[in-house]
Design a protein around this motif. Structure first.
Motif, PDB file in Angstrom:
ATOM      1  N   UNK A  50       0.846  -1.197   0.000  1.00 28.78           N
ATOM      2  CA  UNK A  50       0.000   0.000   0.000  1.00 28.78           C
ATOM      3  C   UNK A  50       0.882   1.247   0.000  1.00 28.78           C
ATOM      4  N   UNK A  51       0.681   2.095  -0.999  1.00 31.53           N
ATOM      5  CA  UNK A  51       1.482   3.309  -1.097  1.00 31.53           C
ATOM      6  C   UNK A  51       0.902   4.423  -0.238  1.00 31.53           C
ATOM      7  N   UNK A  52       1.798   5.218   0.313  1.00 32.64           N
ATOM      8  CA  UNK A  52       1.392   6.395   1.075  1.00 32.64           C
ATOM      9  C   UNK A  52       0.640   7.355   0.161  1.00 32.64           C
ATOM     10  N   UNK A  53      -0.460   7.902   0.666  1.00 34.14           N
ATOM     11  CA  UNK A  53      -1.288   8.804  -0.124  1.00 34.14           C
ATOM     12  C   UNK A  53      -0.660  10.199  -0.160  1.00 34.14           C
ATOM     13  N   UNK A  54      -0.420  10.694  -1.367  1.00 34.80           N
ATOM     14  CA  UNK A  54       0.123  12.047  -1.535  1.00 34.80           C
ATOM     15  C   UNK A  54      -0.749  12.840  -2.486  1.00 34.80           C
ATOM     16  N   UNK A  55      -0.598  14.153  -2.448  1.00 29.79           N
ATOM     17  CA  UNK A  55      -1.327  14.996  -3.390  1.00 29.79           C
ATOM     18  C   UNK A  55      -0.614  14.958  -4.740  1.00 29.79           C
ATOM     19  N   UNK A  56      -1.342  14.879  -5.824  1.00 32.79           N
ATOM     20  CA  UNK A  56      -0.703  14.797  -7.140  1.00 32.79           C
ATOM     21  C   UNK A  56      -0.272  16.164  -7.659  1.00 32.79           C
TER      22      UNK A  56
ATOM     23  N   UNK B 229      13.298  10.475   5.013  1.00 27.88           N
ATOM     24  CA  UNK B 229      12.072  10.326   4.217  1.00 27.88           C
ATOM     25  C   UNK B 229      10.914   9.816   5.069  1.00 27.88           C
ATOM     26  N   UNK B 230      11.197   8.899   5.979  1.00 24.73           N
ATOM     27  CA  UNK B 230      10.138   8.408   6.860  1.00 24.73           C
ATOM     28  C   UNK B 230       9.533   9.545   7.671  1.00 24.73           C
ATOM     29  N   UNK B 231      10.393  10.382   8.246  1.00 29.57           N
ATOM     30  CA  UNK B 231       9.910  11.517   9.035  1.00 29.57           C
ATOM     31  C   UNK B 231       9.098  12.484   8.185  1.00 29.57           C
TER      32      UNK B 231
ATOM     33  N   UNK C  52       4.099  15.747   6.043  1.00 31.01           N
ATOM     34  CA  UNK C  52       3.369  16.430   4.968  1.00 31.01           C
ATOM     35  C   UNK C  52       2.860  15.407   3.956  1.00 31.01           C
ATOM     36  N   UNK C  53       1.963  15.839   3.088  1.00 35.48           N
ATOM     37  CA  UNK C  53       1.450  14.926   2.062  1.00 35.48           C
ATOM     38  C   UNK C  53       1.919  15.307   0.662  1.00 35.48           C
ATOM     39  N   UNK C  54       2.969  16.105   0.572  1.00 33.23           N
ATOM     40  CA  UNK C  54       3.541  16.407  -0.734  1.00 33.23           C
ATOM     41  C   UNK C  54       4.213  15.155  -1.300  1.00 33.23           C
ATOM     42  N   UNK C  55       4.213  14.993  -2.621  1.00 31.61           N
ATOM     43  CA  UNK C  55       4.912  13.841  -3.216  1.00 31.61           C
ATOM     44  C   UNK C  55       6.408  13.900  -2.938  1.00 31.61           C
ATOM     45  N   UNK C  56       7.011  12.719  -2.815  1.00 27.16           N
ATOM     46  CA  UNK C  56       8.431  12.617  -2.473  1.00 27.16           C
ATOM     47  C   UNK C  56       9.231  12.054  -3.639  1.00 27.16           C
ATOM     48  N   UNK C  57      10.352  12.719  -3.912  1.00 25.12           N
ATOM     49  CA  UNK C  57      11.302  12.297  -4.938  1.00 25.12           C
ATOM     50  C   UNK C  57      12.444  11.575  -4.232  1.00 25.12           C
ATOM     51  N   UNK C  58      12.588  10.268  -4.489  1.00 25.24           N
ATOM     52  CA  UNK C  58      13.564   9.450  -3.775  1.00 25.24           C
ATOM     53  C   UNK C  58      14.922   9.435  -4.468  1.00 25.24           C
ATOM     54  N   UNK C  59      15.964   9.252  -3.660  1.00 22.05           N
ATOM     55  CA  UNK C  59      17.305   9.096  -4.195  1.00 22.05           C
ATOM     56  C   UNK C  59      18.330   9.007  -3.089  1.00 22.05           C
ATOM     57  N   UNK C  60      19.449   8.370  -3.407  1.00 19.34           N
ATOM     58  CA  UNK C  60      20.631   8.377  -2.543  1.00 19.34           C
ATOM     59  C   UNK C  60      21.654   9.223  -3.279  1.00 19.34           C
TER      60      UNK C  60
ATOM     61  N   UNK D  95      14.865   1.042  -2.444  1.00 21.58           N
ATOM     62  CA  UNK D  95      14.009  -0.138  -2.315  1.00 21.58           C
ATOM     63  C   UNK D  95      13.352  -0.235  -0.946  1.00 21.58           C
ATOM     64  N   UNK D  96      14.094   0.093   0.110  1.00 21.48           N
ATOM     65  CA  UNK D  96      13.530   0.033   1.455  1.00 21.48           C
ATOM     66  C   UNK D  96      12.370   1.004   1.613  1.00 21.48           C
ATOM     67  N   UNK D  97      12.505   2.192   1.048  1.00 27.03           N
ATOM     68  CA  UNK D  97      11.434   3.186   1.138  1.00 27.03           C
ATOM     69  C   UNK D  97      10.227   2.785   0.301  1.00 27.03           C
ATOM     70  N   UNK D  98      10.481   2.326  -0.924  1.00 26.22           N
ATOM     71  CA  UNK D  98       9.373   1.905  -1.777  1.00 26.22           C
ATOM     72  C   UNK D  98       8.599   0.752  -1.144  1.00 26.22           C
ATOM     73  N   UNK D  99       9.313  -0.154  -0.481  1.00 23.09           N
ATOM     74  CA  UNK D  99       8.661  -1.298   0.153  1.00 23.09           C
ATOM     75  C   UNK D  99       7.755  -0.867   1.300  1.00 23.09           C
ATOM     76  N   UNK D 100       7.998   0.337   1.831  1.00 22.17           N
ATOM     77  CA  UNK D 100       7.148   0.890   2.880  1.00 22.17           C
ATOM     78  C   UNK D 100       6.024   1.762   2.316  1.00 22.17           C
TER      79      UNK D 100
END
Length: 356
Positions: free
Chosen positions: A2-8, A187-189, A194-202, A220-225
């Motif tokens: 289940x993906x976290x709900x964000x505003x598009x 990213x977890x915090x 907030x519910x803004x969309x998140x852009x992931x990266x290392x 991968x760890x973040x996406x899995x959450x």
């Protein structure tokens, strides 16, 4: 999952956040004002499966080149800008679809106002990007003198509040570090705040060897959450590899279907063919295929077809020969020297069937 709900938000034709598929981004490493080189690299990124492309805008020549680039490629383009608000204004005038800038770094209030006004008018989203190395001295001192997840989130929020005071909410956020646990916790915090969309990266992940591992673990760890709406794998080298790795991360979690998936065994004492070279040859040739098929390259005829029975097509080695199979059903024996040719003849058939 289940993906976290964000505003598009909308970046050109690509929706980021909400229920939209997770998008893959990369960044050109050409001089942006070298239009020919930049366009060529963007086309390579698109072929590899990139959805959104970012370009560096360090000066006015780069900003002005955006209109020429946009006329030659069909992809949402993001301008990466630091400090100079005039570059943001020019990039927007020239048709860019998104901005990567931190308003707190732009100086005068009037400069921020001018950028936000133009972004609102043109419906251009802004990405707030905080790296562990860009946290202010004041925030570092407040949080013990070194980057912490809390300091990164607080830094991002300070920039976000500036935009919110201008009633601007077309925002996405990134919180990157080369330290994987630090990035994950930041990213977890933020996802709890907030519910803004998140852009992931290392960020600064390194070369392909180390960077792929760090990116796969962190992203991968973040996406899995269920955290993350868009991503970039940051590698030192050809940005096309960033896109390929990003797609593999999404595919491994069942979040995207793009291009073939290669299944190959790790080899053992039963293997009597040159499996390593064959697997690498197949992997390289598969890059030109776009349909989401599964291809198996197995080293043993005893277990190969059975272990890889879910693969659409595959080969399993024997002594100087191998078996060609589809969905676990053996088609025929093939000499080792002809295995790859036979495999791709079958892949071509399957590819045509998928396209019909």
């Amino acid at each position: 999952m289940q993906r976290r709900k964000t505003r598009p938000i909308q970046i050109g034709e690509v929706t980021v956040g909400g229920n939209a598929p997770i998008s893959v981004q990369s960044m050109t490493n050409t001089r942006t004002d070298n239009v020919q080189a930049t366009v060529e690299q963007i086309k390579q990124l698109l072929t590899a499966g990139c959805d959104i492309v970012r370009v560096a805008v360090p000066d006015i020549n780069a900003a002005e080149a955006i209109s020429s680039i946009k006329s030659l490629v069909d992809v949402p383009l993001i301008a990466d800008i630091h400090f100079d608000y005039r570059l943001a204004l020019t990039a927007m005038e020239r048709g860019v679809n998104g901005l990567r800038l931190n308003p707190g770094n732009m100086g005068d209030h009037e400069h921020v106002t001018a950028v936000v006004k133009e972004a609102k008018k043109r419906q251009i989203p802004i990405r707030i990007g905080v790296n562990a190395g860009s946290i202010s001295k004041e925030l570092l001192a407040k949080h013990g003198g070194h980057p912490t997840p809390e300091a990164m989130v607080e830094s991002a929020l300070s920039h976000i509040r500036i935009l919110e005071k201008h009633n601007f909410n077309d925002i996405k956020i990134s919180l990157k570090a080369h330290d994987v646990p630090l990035t994950i916790r930041a990213y977890q915090l933020m996802s709890e705040t907030v519910d803004y969309p998140l852009h992931l990266g290392i960020t600064e992940a390194g070369t392909i060897r180390s960077g792929v591992i760090k990116s796969a673990v962190g992203i991968g760890a973040l996406l899995a959450q269920g955290i993350g709406d868009t991503l970039r794998v940051s590698l030192t080298g050809d940005p096309v590899e960033e896109v390929r790795v990003a797609n593999e991360i999404l595919k491994s979690l069942g979040l995207r279907q793009y291009g073939p998936t290669l299944v190959s065994c790790p080899t053992c004492g039963r293997c009597q063919i040159n499996l390593v070279d064959i697997a690498e040859m197949v992997d390289d040739k598969l890059k030109s295929f776009k349909n989401p098929i599964t291809v198996a390259v197995m080293g043993c005829v005893v277990n190969g077809p059975g272990e890889a029975k879910e693969a659409d097509v595959g080969i399993a080695g024997g002594k100087g020969e191998g078996l060609l199979f589809r969905k676990g059903e053996i088609i025929r024996k093939v000499p080792e020297s002809e295995l790859v040719t036979a495999l791709f003849a079958e892949i071509d058939k399957l590819d045509k069937e998928v396209n019909e």
